[in-house]
Scaffold this motif. Sequence first.
Motif, PDB file in Angstrom:
ATOM      1  N   GLY A 666      44.926  40.004  43.242  1.00 35.29           N
ATOM      2  CA  GLY A 666      46.077  40.887  43.037  1.00 35.29           C
ATOM      3  C   GLY A 666      45.819  41.898  41.930  1.00 35.29           C
ATOM      4  N   ILE A 667      45.191  41.443  40.877  1.00 32.53           N
ATOM      5  CA  ILE A 667      44.869  42.342  39.752  1.00 32.53           C
ATOM      6  C   ILE A 667      43.942  43.452  40.250  1.00 32.53           C
ATOM      7  CG2 ILE A 667      43.654  42.475  37.531  1.00 32.53           C
ATOM      8  CD1 ILE A 667      44.628  39.490  37.094  1.00 32.53           C
ATOM      9  N   ALA A 668      42.991  43.069  41.072  1.00 31.50           N
ATOM     10  CA  ALA A 668      42.064  44.063  41.627  1.00 31.50           C
ATOM     11  C   ALA A 668      42.823  45.113  42.427  1.00 31.50           C
ATOM     12  CB  ALA A 668      41.032  43.380  42.516  1.00 31.50           C
ATOM     13  N   HIS A 669      43.811  44.663  43.192  1.00 25.53           N
ATOM     14  CA  HIS A 669      44.602  45.622  43.973  1.00 25.53           C
ATOM     15  C   HIS A 669      45.411  46.535  43.062  1.00 25.53           C
ATOM     16  CE1 HIS A 669      43.664  43.162  47.484  1.00 25.53           C
ATOM     17  NE2 HIS A 669      44.070  44.186  48.202  1.00 25.53           N
ATOM     18  N   ALA A 670      45.869  45.991  41.955  1.00 24.95           N
ATOM     19  CA  ALA A 670      46.657  46.816  41.041  1.00 24.95           C
ATOM     20  C   ALA A 670      45.769  47.840  40.332  1.00 24.95           C
ATOM     21  CB  ALA A 670      47.355  45.932  40.011  1.00 24.95           C
ATOM     22  N   LEU A 671      44.547  47.464  40.012  1.00 21.37           N
ATOM     23  CA  LEU A 671      43.726  48.305  39.134  1.00 21.37           C
ATOM     24  C   LEU A 671      42.647  49.130  39.820  1.00 21.37           C
ATOM     25  CD1 LEU A 671      43.158  45.941  36.071  1.00 21.37           C
ATOM     26  CD2 LEU A 671      44.822  47.793  36.317  1.00 21.37           C
ATOM     27  N   GLN A 672      42.052  48.640  40.878  1.00 23.95           N
ATOM     28  CA  GLN A 672      40.859  49.372  41.313  1.00 23.95           C
ATOM     29  C   GLN A 672      40.431  49.240  42.763  1.00 23.95           C
ATOM     30  OE1 GLN A 672      38.997  47.389  38.152  1.00 23.95           O
ATOM     31  NE2 GLN A 672      37.818  46.016  39.433  1.00 23.95           N
ATOM     32  N   GLN A 673      40.726  48.121  43.407  1.00 22.15           N
ATOM     33  CA  GLN A 673      40.120  47.926  44.726  1.00 22.15           C
ATOM     34  C   GLN A 673      40.793  48.800  45.789  1.00 22.15           C
ATOM     35  OE1 GLN A 673      39.570  43.818  45.666  1.00 22.15           O
ATOM     36  NE2 GLN A 673      38.559  44.248  47.603  1.00 22.15           N
ATOM     37  N   LYS A 674      39.984  49.320  46.688  1.00 24.97           N
ATOM     38  CA  LYS A 674      40.523  50.222  47.703  1.00 24.97           C
ATOM     39  C   LYS A 674      39.490  50.421  48.788  1.00 24.97           C
ATOM     40  CE  LYS A 674      38.822  54.191  45.150  1.00 24.97           C
ATOM     41  NZ  LYS A 674      39.122  55.453  44.499  1.00 24.97           N
ATOM     42  N   TRP A 675      39.862  51.144  49.803  1.00 22.96           N
ATOM     43  CA  TRP A 675      38.850  51.701  50.681  1.00 22.96           C
ATOM     44  C   TRP A 675      39.262  53.117  50.994  1.00 22.96           C
ATOM     45  CZ3 TRP A 675      38.777  48.668  56.014  1.00 22.96           C
ATOM     46  CH2 TRP A 675      39.910  48.986  56.738  1.00 22.96           C
ATOM     47  N   PHE A 689      29.361  48.510  49.141  1.00 24.16           N
ATOM     48  CA  PHE A 689      30.205  47.473  48.545  1.00 24.16           C
ATOM     49  C   PHE A 689      30.805  47.934  47.227  1.00 24.16           C
ATOM     50  CE2 PHE A 689      30.212  42.874  46.867  1.00 24.16           C
ATOM     51  CZ  PHE A 689      31.482  42.656  47.377  1.00 24.16           C
ATOM     52  N   HIS A 690      29.983  48.562  46.364  1.00 26.54           N
ATOM     53  CA  HIS A 690      30.515  48.875  45.045  1.00 26.54           C
ATOM     54  C   HIS A 690      31.545  49.992  45.079  1.00 26.54           C
ATOM     55  CE1 HIS A 690      27.046  51.680  45.174  1.00 26.54           C
ATOM     56  NE2 HIS A 690      27.801  52.437  44.433  1.00 26.54           N
ATOM     57  N   TYR A 691      31.559  50.787  46.159  1.00 25.95           N
ATOM     58  CA  TYR A 691      32.589  51.818  46.248  1.00 25.95           C
ATOM     59  C   TYR A 691      33.972  51.206  46.467  1.00 25.95           C
ATOM     60  CZ  TYR A 691      29.063  55.477  46.955  1.00 25.95           C
ATOM     61  OH  TYR A 691      28.025  56.354  46.815  1.00 25.95           O
ATOM     62  N   SER A 692      34.018  50.007  47.049  1.00 24.57           N
ATOM     63  CA  SER A 692      35.332  49.415  47.302  1.00 24.57           C
ATOM     64  C   SER A 692      35.863  48.720  46.050  1.00 24.57           C
ATOM     65  CB  SER A 692      35.276  48.476  48.501  1.00 24.57           C
ATOM     66  OG  SER A 692      34.407  47.419  48.247  1.00 24.57           O
ATOM     67  N   LYS A 693      35.037  48.628  45.030  1.00 24.75           N
ATOM     68  CA  LYS A 693      35.441  48.217  43.690  1.00 24.75           C
ATOM     69  C   LYS A 693      36.212  46.896  43.602  1.00 24.75           C
ATOM     70  CE  LYS A 693      34.652  52.677  42.230  1.00 24.75           C
ATOM     71  NZ  LYS A 693      34.303  53.492  41.168  1.00 24.75           N
ATOM     72  N   PRO A 694      35.639  45.847  44.123  1.00 25.66           N
ATOM     73  CA  PRO A 694      36.264  44.553  43.848  1.00 25.66           C
ATOM     74  C   PRO A 694      36.199  44.252  42.349  1.00 25.66           C
ATOM     75  CG  PRO A 694      34.136  44.254  44.913  1.00 25.66           C
ATOM     76  CD  PRO A 694      34.424  45.714  44.930  1.00 25.66           C
ATOM     77  N   LEU A 695      37.038  43.341  41.934  1.00 27.09           N
ATOM     78  CA  LEU A 695      37.129  43.014  40.516  1.00 27.09           C
ATOM     79  C   LEU A 695      35.801  42.450  40.003  1.00 27.09           C
ATOM     80  CD1 LEU A 695      39.791  43.033  38.740  1.00 27.09           C
ATOM     81  CD2 LEU A 695      39.632  40.557  38.838  1.00 27.09           C
ATOM     82  N   THR A 696      35.497  42.731  38.740  1.00 29.24           N
ATOM     83  CA  THR A 696      34.340  42.095  38.123  1.00 29.24           C
ATOM     84  C   THR A 696      34.822  41.211  36.981  1.00 29.24           C
ATOM     85  OG1 THR A 696      33.941  43.672  36.351  1.00 29.24           O
ATOM     86  CG2 THR A 696      33.058  44.232  38.515  1.00 29.24           C
TER      87      THR A 696
END
Lengths: 776, 338, 286
Positions: A666-675, A689-696
Amino acid sequence: MADTKYIGQNYTPPDLVAKVTGRARYAEDFRAEGMLFAKLLTSPMPHCRVRNIDASAALAMPGVKGILTADDLPDLGPNVERALTNEPFYAGEPILAVAAVDELTAAEAVEKINVDLEPLPFVVDPLDALRPGGPDARTTGNVWGAPMPGGVGPNAASPVKTIKWTGEQFADADEGRLPMGEPTEQWAYGDLDAGFGNAALVLDETMVVQSTGHHPMETRSAMAYWQNGKLYIHASTQSVAQTLPNVARWCGIMPQQVVLISEYTGGGFGSKGGGAVSTCIPAMLSKKLNGVPVMMRITREDENYIGRARTNMSGRTRIGFAKDGRITALDLFIVQDNGSYGPMGDHRSAGLAASIIYQPQAMRWRAISVLTNTPPRSQQRSPGPMQANGQRAKLTSAFIVEALDKGKQAFRWDERKAYSGQRRGAKVRGVGVAVGPHGSGSIGFDSLMTLRPDGKLYVQSGVGNLGTHSVMDLARVAAEVLAMPWEKVEVVWGDTGKGVPWSCLSVGSQTTHAMTRANFAGANDLKRKLQEIAAKDLGGSPDDYELSNERVHRKGAGGGLTYTQAAKRAIELGGKYDGHEVPEDINVMTKGAAAKHAGLGVMGVAKDNYPRNGTTYSFVIGFAEVEVDVETGKVTLIDYLGVGDVGTVINPRSLLAQIKGGSCLGIAHALQQKWVFDPKYGLMLSRRFHYSKPLTILDIPATMNADAVGLPDPETPVGARGVGEPPVGAGYGAVLNAIADAVGVDVFRRAPVTSDLVLMSLENKKRMHEPLRAHV
Amino acid sequence: MAVIRDVMPAFELLQPTSTADALTLLGRYGSDAWILAGGLDSFDWLKDRIKRPRYVIDLSGIDELKGVRERNGGVEIGAMTTLTDVVRHPIVRDRYAILMDAAESAASPQIRNQGTIGGNVSQDTRCWYYRAGWSCYRAGGNICYADTPESINREHAILGADRCVAVNPSDTAPALIALDAEMVLRSASGDDRVVDAEDYFIGPGTDITRMTVLRPGELLTAIRIPGDWAGARFYFEKVRDRQVWDFPLVNVASAMVTSGETIQNMRLVVNAVAARPLRLVNVEQFVKGKPRNDQTADAAGEMAIEGAQPLRFNAYKVPLMRNLVKRAIRGVGEWATS
Amino acid sequence: MGYFLTFGHSPWGQQILTHVSWNLLWASAFAGVAFLVAHASYMVLSAHRKRHPAETDAMEAARPDLPARIPRHSGVARAFHWVMAASMLTLLTTAFLPIAGIKFAWVQWHWMAGLLLTTAILFHVIHASFFMDFWSIWVGPKDIPELKAEVMREFGHDVPGPKPGKYPLGNRLYHLALVVVGLSVIASGLTMMVRVRTPLFPRNPYLFADSTWGFVYVTHGMAGVALVGLVIAHVYFAVRPDKWWITKAMIVGWITRRQYLEHHDPARWVVDGNPKSQIPNPKFQL
Ligand SMILES: Cc1cc2nc3c(=O)[nH]c(=O)nc-3n(C[C@H](O)[C@H](O)[C@H](O)COP(=O)(O)OP(=O)(O)OC[C@H]3O[C@@H](n4cnc5c(N)ncnc54)[C@H](O)[C@@H]3O)c2cc1C
């Protein structure tokens, strides 16, 4: 259950060592003599028709063994996705597969194939499909209608329809207000007009929630071969028992002809719920090539396209508040981007979740699920409820207040709240809280276990091993009921050849609830049989006997049988005792599995017939503190706490990991993950993969906290509910609220809230981002 | 012909163990050869089958290209030194902390363990249209897909665009320019040269298909950093979507010499805003002799973004660049002047 | 085909026409040089087309009213010519040097020079249409006798036939070629400006379909390549010693009375005997 020995205790699941040492074998780790490799040729266009395939040059290459096209696959009925197609509905959809001696050859062969494609109209933004004269994703229409009467389940068959809205309805779209034309589905309760009439404050806001690929660590690779008319398939799936009939259907054979092996799965998040349709490709290629083993490793690139994604939704909410903050009315309209297949039901779950989270006195939900030429969606961990953050459901239980109180204290909410919104240097902080609800448990599945003369309890587990431990946790219930030392419990999982009972889908936070119930039933069935055997041999009534120290014995410290003796007696007695007779009401798969185990010892086999009153929901409350750098727009998550109301805790360590991990999504969706899609060509830009920016790991605080109230659900015998999804919405909502708390509620109306959105809004003192466009 | 990605095609792998051998091979195979350093950029192209060299010359076996050495009061860093080794080196840490910060902010620990500094400064742009194999200007075509009314170009250029709007993604490049480094180039033809780091990078106007002055057959063997800016007042900041494993949205690197609170001299470089790292010479001139305070920083920030031309989705880069330049001058947090 | 045209792939993998092949540039440059060599040898071998000196002498005596300097190009016209020449050379160098391997930021220079050329040509068209003898430069059926005579003279026959008017036929044919090629290059070039960033309008490479763009690019490329040849020829004529008097006229604006009578047909290029006409009359000259 009171005084438990295993339930509520941490333990090391038996598969853990194999996983951390690399000994665990995933689908693509299997090798077989003469194995071929398959590669996919996928559609370069978002929508087209295959006019002709010329594979002659490829087939003439040394080492190329054959190709498989859609014509080689069984017809699965109208509108149903198949593994290969002659009319791709999205760029990246597989058109054919090539089998060759190695991947290099297969890839070269793919490059030598000439596919003549006729481009067809396409659309990647759901609103474009609804515009007057806008393109349709399919030649047959642009939206899924409501499920047809008689349909069952969330994705029951729906008709494809064509619905266009008027230019007038789009009038406000440029200002960022979601157009609201004709919906395909709706429901309402209460008096909406009165609710708004009585409200002290009415807001009307539009929010755009992105789509994201599931991207589990393991892609949907599979290896298959045929022997004596049976298909042996190693696949990556979330569920084992439930995937078997699907594989059979995709291959056009009977479930009894399939042996499915999936001991380890590198995650799924809903993308491999009942398996992956692409896994039938190596199976069908193998069939075409006389059973020779075929391995199809799915690359990350392929996974991008065929690996499923969350539906993106644009929601418009009119909401009325009374002076005391109570919500008097909620009018929610959702435009869901359903992607190319489906039909998806996330929009419905979102409506339900909204009614549960906000408890409005009156509510209306309207929605339309639009087909687009983007990769197919499937439920992604908290499908719908995350995006919502209907009808008022009667819940089995909810201890949200307790969870809120617990979290408020642990998070030092008041202290943090005091300095939120204040700027120090370039930094400003904010706090947020959100409730993540999710349906968390189905009922009615089967259990199968045997207590054998070797003194061990073998618990058959038909769910998937996708990393959550529930595949093992369910056996803890059996150990508890049968007073069996955990060391003597063998969990048998991941191979339908070994006989597994009909189990729930390992999705939707179902497993813990569904399978603790089933195994409670199964273990009690076994217990009853032990008592009966003892009574038969030693006199008295079965109720005079109890279990302890691996013995069934008269209450107190009287005489009895050891488990080993009892197991041997069961085999002598036969009938129901050793599984030669099984209950009528169990599933045919469980019957088949029981037959495999009949005669091996005392059998516990039962269907979960426990009553349940209400719908089962789990909740996680997320508390977040963020820091926003107003000179760069960058949002940093400073602290996070998730508190679960998930019933009885079975496995605390795993539960807390689930709350934290789910919150991270959820945090990833709030902050960075997308397509991201290019609208002109309808092609995915975020394909790496890194363009979709999953959380690290560095995007979350060094320590994240989680807790649970641990109050049992009264409507299930073990008291436990599922936890997979609720933390997702909690993390998402809490972080979004915290950002709004820090820099103001008007800074963003779409997620993820990346630095560009924040900086531009602050700089221009108004929202500058694209208001409604999807996939940016 | 159908397209398939993410499967590396076959090529001839050549593994020289000396620079001389590498140069001989380069001379022999010319533009048929691909230089392979850490592979983090290279393998992307190869796996996607977009660049299809017949020969790949792997430099990883050439020890003389690795390591950090003192040289003429400065240092020389071999092109094949990994980013991790650059970050960990005591001289870099003590005297050129800006390079340490920059290198450490690149990519992820795994990538830094494998990726080299030579590769980092020579890497290709990450424009997602170009890297998807679309035949744009940079790929030899005649269109820029990233600058159309419909493109999604949040990561693209605001300055110096010329048909192509791609940006240079390197984190170490601006730091090296700020340190006034030089690139040592050797070539098969014996035509060796040393170019200023600043001139190593080129924009699309100069050559739309290349990011650097490296010609086919040329090898970057080392990067030399003079002693001039050792221990200066450094500032490096990188803004990105994620804290690790992410390219810069914008980064800034500066080296400053002050006397009291007066700026005596400064080198200031911004990257990811144009196809090459931009040294802001006019800002450097402007701040010289000025007090290091908010006024100077504000004026410098405004000056930095003169002529910026945002695209549809990257307008944020303008204030972001402005603010980062301000920060480079006045600092942030404990560094801040106020 | 591949030798003359280049193809690329759309993001969907469809083949699209992108440009002329730059081999054509070399073809054209080669053609230009070949032309030069051929023409130079012809110059050495063939007779001149001037009037006999005696004839010219007689004419000179008959027309004492003619001024000593016959105005040939007005100041405006000369300015136009040189502006056009400068922009054309800029266009060609910015276009072809990068292809030849000399790399620099050429695009802005190129389109700015293109705009300058366009403006100059617009001016010229208006100027020529309204203020000059518009038809003096065009080629038409009435030129056939001249063509015949010229061809005969080419073969060394001393035929009477018409002398050139103000513009020799070769000159006018050249102009015609330039009109066709120039207008194509300008029309396609202006369209292509939509593909690059200019302050004039939003960049939109998607304005036309790929195939239309392919056509535009090929037109521009073909015309550009043709221009290389045409310009080489033009420069060649301009610097040839025997044509120097023409080139000089483009610089200073006039020719001598004798040159006028020697090379032109006073009937087709009527010069007013009134001494006032020494002042260039814009309606009349170029
Ligand atoms: C997911 C991901 C995230 C990343 N994030 C960042 C980031 O945030 N910041 C950042 O700066 N970088 C980032 N990178 C880039 C990474 O740091 C560089 O790709 C890497 O440093 C390139 O170095 P390499 O050694 O792997 O070179 P290679 O990939 O092998 O080579 C890169 C290019 O340089 C050429 N080359 C390499 N060495 C030489 C030489 N000695 N002489 C001549 N030519 C040479 C090669 O031919 C090739 O064209 C990221 C990369 C990835 C994959």
